[in-house]
Design an enzyme around this catalytic site. Structure first.
Site, PDB file in Angstrom:
ATOM      1  N   HIS A  34       0.864  -1.191   0.000  1.00 24.87           N
ATOM      2  CA  HIS A  34       0.000   0.000   0.000  1.00 24.87           C
ATOM      3  C   HIS A  34       0.894   1.233   0.000  1.00 24.87           C
ATOM      4  O   HIS A  34       2.134   1.107  -0.071  1.00 24.87           O
ATOM      5  CB  HIS A  34      -0.960  -0.037   1.200  1.00 24.87           C
ATOM      6  CG  HIS A  34      -0.280  -0.333   2.508  1.00 24.87           C
ATOM      7  ND1 HIS A  34       0.593   0.556   3.106  1.00 24.87           N
ATOM      8  CD2 HIS A  34      -0.297  -1.425   3.318  1.00 24.87           C
ATOM      9  CE1 HIS A  34       1.046   0.042   4.225  1.00 24.87           C
ATOM     10  NE2 HIS A  34       0.534  -1.171   4.383  1.00 24.87           N
ATOM     11  N   HIS A  37       4.024   1.334   2.175  1.00 20.87           N
ATOM     12  CA  HIS A  37       5.204   0.674   1.590  1.00 20.87           C
ATOM     13  C   HIS A  37       5.839   1.568   0.522  1.00 20.87           C
ATOM     14  O   HIS A  37       7.059   1.648   0.415  1.00 20.87           O
ATOM     15  CB  HIS A  37       4.816  -0.662   0.952  1.00 20.87           C
ATOM     16  CG  HIS A  37       4.318  -1.690   1.925  1.00 20.87           C
ATOM     17  ND1 HIS A  37       3.007  -2.111   1.955  1.00 20.87           N
ATOM     18  CD2 HIS A  37       4.952  -2.376   2.905  1.00 20.87           C
ATOM     19  CE1 HIS A  37       2.864  -3.023   2.903  1.00 20.87           C
ATOM     20  NE2 HIS A  37       4.024  -3.203   3.497  1.00 20.87           N
TER      21      HIS A  37
END
Ligand code: PAF
Length: 280
Positions: A34, A37
């Site tokens: 997501h 990250h």
């Protein structure tokens, strides 16, 4: 972008890169990527010549009644995100490759692991520290980037690196939130619409704690009680813990001097969500 599943191949790649004078930045993940990250990958790209990301759902950090089997996995989507974020190598080993028959060596950051999530997830941080130590040895990174939503994990990895004299710079990156404040997490995928709304109580409670601190309330008891009542007012939420603790030792604080960590874990439906904020 290269996809490597074999440990020796990953080590050979990294040895060659280092021989060529390249620095390696590393972002360990369990996939289901997501925007949180993505912020780690962006930092990695900035700090290193070569960016390696691992995708490995680590069986030894899940308890027997936890969500290892159902943990969201979507390699195809993750590889597209990795590519878009200019990752040079994705390391994606199989569990049997990482933990061959007879595996018996573990890393236990004993004291820091005893607080917060370590209390409700026994063995969790031993699993995390062990896999991160292995990944560091395989990837041979000089820089590793971790998200501060997992504040305790970040602290434990820094301590492991210091105690075991590992030659890795551990960099922490701020929590990335959705517009409404919900901290990004792979486990948000478990939430249905109602649960997603309910999950906002974590951020609301943290903001309440912060507001009280900023209004000169320094007694943890008062802060915790207010936060607790916000979460308890949400019928779908079940508190695992809410703590005010020391930012380095994670010991509970009765009274805040200059700074403290506000940390909480709350179950909403199937998802156990964590969040935190630093006061001061
Ligand atoms: O934060 C995570 O996703 C995991 O705990 C990590 C660091 C990749 C180890 O499995």
């Amino acid at each position: 972008m290269k996809l490597i599943t074999d440990i020796e191949e990953m080590q050979a790649f990294s040895n060659h890169a280092r021989k060529m004078g390249k620095s390696i930045a590393f972002v360990p993940t369990m996939g289901c990527l997501h925007d949180g990250h993505a912020s780690l990958l962006k930092k990695g790209k900035e700090l290193g010549d070569i960016l390696v990301m691992s995708i490995f759902v680590n069986p030894i950090q899940f308890g027997p009644r936890e969500d290892y089997a159902s943990y969201p996995r979507d390699l195809k989507r993750d590889l597209a995100i990795a590519e878009a974020n200019k990752v040079d190598v994705v390391f994606n080993p199989a569990a049997e490759v990482m933990y061959a028959q007879g595996f018996q060596t573990y890393v236990d950051v004993a004291y820091l692991s005893k607080h917060l999530c370590g209390l409700s997830r026994p063995g969790y941080f031993k699993g995390v520290a062990t896999v991160v130590a292995k990944l560091f040895t395989i990837v041979k990174a000089q820089i590793a980037i971790f998200g501060e939503k997992d504040y305790q994990q970040h602290l434990i990895i820094k301590k492991m690196v210091k105690d075991l004299n590992m030659d890795v710079d551990v960099v922490g990156m701020p929590i990335v939130r959705e517009i409404n404040g919900l901290a990004m997490s792979s486990r948000n995928n478990y939430l249905n619409n109602d649960e997603r709304k309910a999950a906002l109580c974590l951020y609301t409670a943290l903001m309440k704690g912060k507001e009280l601190f900023e209004n000169d309330i320094k007694e943890s008891g008062i802060i915790l009680q207010e936060m607790r009542s916000i979460i308890e007012a949400e019928p779908l939420a079940v508190i695992d813990y809410i703590n005010v603790c020391d930012i380095n030792t994670l010991e509970d604080l009765d009274k805040i001097q200059d700074t403290a960590l506000l940390a909480l874990a709350v179950k909403i439906g199937k998802a156990r969500l964590i969040d935190n904020c630093i006061l001061g």
